[in-house]
Design a protein around this motif. Sequence first.
Motif, PDB file in Angstrom:
ATOM      1  N   LYS A  88       0.820  -1.214   0.000  1.00  0.00           N
ATOM      2  CA  LYS A  88       0.000   0.000   0.000  1.00  0.00           C
ATOM      3  C   LYS A  88       0.861   1.274   0.000  1.00  0.00           C
ATOM      4  N   SER A  90       4.056   1.773  -1.113  1.00  0.00           N
ATOM      5  CA  SER A  90       5.092   1.977  -2.134  1.00  0.00           C
ATOM      6  C   SER A  90       4.528   1.786  -3.537  1.00  0.00           C
ATOM      7  N   LYS A  91       4.995   2.614  -4.449  1.00  0.00           N
ATOM      8  CA  LYS A  91       4.504   2.571  -5.832  1.00  0.00           C
ATOM      9  C   LYS A  91       4.955   1.293  -6.551  1.00  0.00           C
ATOM     10  N   ASN A  92       6.245   0.934  -6.390  1.00  0.00           N
ATOM     11  CA  ASN A  92       6.810  -0.243  -7.073  1.00  0.00           C
ATOM     12  C   ASN A  92       7.280  -1.279  -6.061  1.00  0.00           C
ATOM     13  N   LYS A 151       2.597  -2.709  -9.112  1.00  0.00           N
ATOM     14  CA  LYS A 151       2.642  -1.260  -9.342  1.00  0.00           C
ATOM     15  C   LYS A 151       1.349  -0.642  -8.824  1.00  0.00           C
ATOM     16  N   ASP A 152       1.495   0.405  -8.023  1.00  0.00           N
ATOM     17  CA  ASP A 152       0.326   1.111  -7.475  1.00  0.00           C
ATOM     18  C   ASP A 152      -0.682   0.149  -6.829  1.00  0.00           C
ATOM     19  N   GLY A 153      -0.146  -0.813  -6.074  1.00  0.00           N
ATOM     20  CA  GLY A 153      -1.011  -1.721  -5.329  1.00  0.00           C
ATOM     21  C   GLY A 153      -1.625  -2.857  -6.140  1.00  0.00           C
ATOM     22  N   LYS A 154      -1.350  -2.895  -7.441  1.00  0.00           N
ATOM     23  CA  LYS A 154      -1.926  -3.960  -8.282  1.00  0.00           C
ATOM     24  C   LYS A 154      -0.819  -4.841  -8.850  1.00  0.00           C
ATOM     25  N   GLN A 156       0.910  -6.534 -11.543  1.00  0.00           N
ATOM     26  CA  GLN A 156       0.879  -6.317 -12.985  1.00  0.00           C
ATOM     27  C   GLN A 156       1.471  -7.479 -13.770  1.00  0.00           C
TER      28      GLN A 156
END
Length: 227
Positions: A88, A90-92, A151-154, A156
């Motif tokens: 949650k 961190s972006k990466n 990335k952004d919690g998802k 990928q």
Amino acid sequence: KMAADTSVDILQKVLENEILQSTKVVEEHLDAEIQKLDQMDEDELERLKQRRLEALKKSQQQKQEWLSKGHGEYREIPSERDFFQEVKESKNVVCHFYRDTTFRCQIMDKHLTVLAKKHIETKFLKLNAEKSPFLCERLRIKVIPTLALIKDGKTQDYVVGFTDLGNTDDFTTETLEWRLGCADVINYSGNLMEPPFQSQKKYGTSFTKLDKKTIRGKIYDSDSDDD
């Protein structure tokens, strides 16, 4: 003979002239740059200096923020609950789902430890697959090792076993770095169109073929045949 000599002389003169011209262009460009700097008044120079300092300060603050969130080192997280919290903030994020008894997980650990220090813009984690059945089911993790690239919690993308890494246990850290770059989960400065293992192939490196098996509802090792 005379005519040949003359044409050589002419060619030489043309060449010399070309070199002189290009040197002149470079010199003029340099003169213009120097003049521009000379004409800058104190205020302009000061503003330029301030802008550079601010940019530097900003990048330092960003670095500190990443470090405070646990970037810069490859860490083990104790539970599934921690996973959601870490992702949650961190972006990466790169998370390695591992198992103690799987030899290939140790190979992955070695490379991830290096990359975590190099790419502090990304958080590198590891989580014991046997302690996280809910996550493994939810993320459909069937092979160990698997890297979940978030990335952004998802989530990928996934790196499943060593298939994308040249199909060998001897893949380089650069190869893994390239694969993470392809998923845009790190800032990658190399050429994405040229995987590092392509260049190894040219020199006749032999690759270990990995068997990719899928057993419904069961997690198995990518490096053992008895699971």
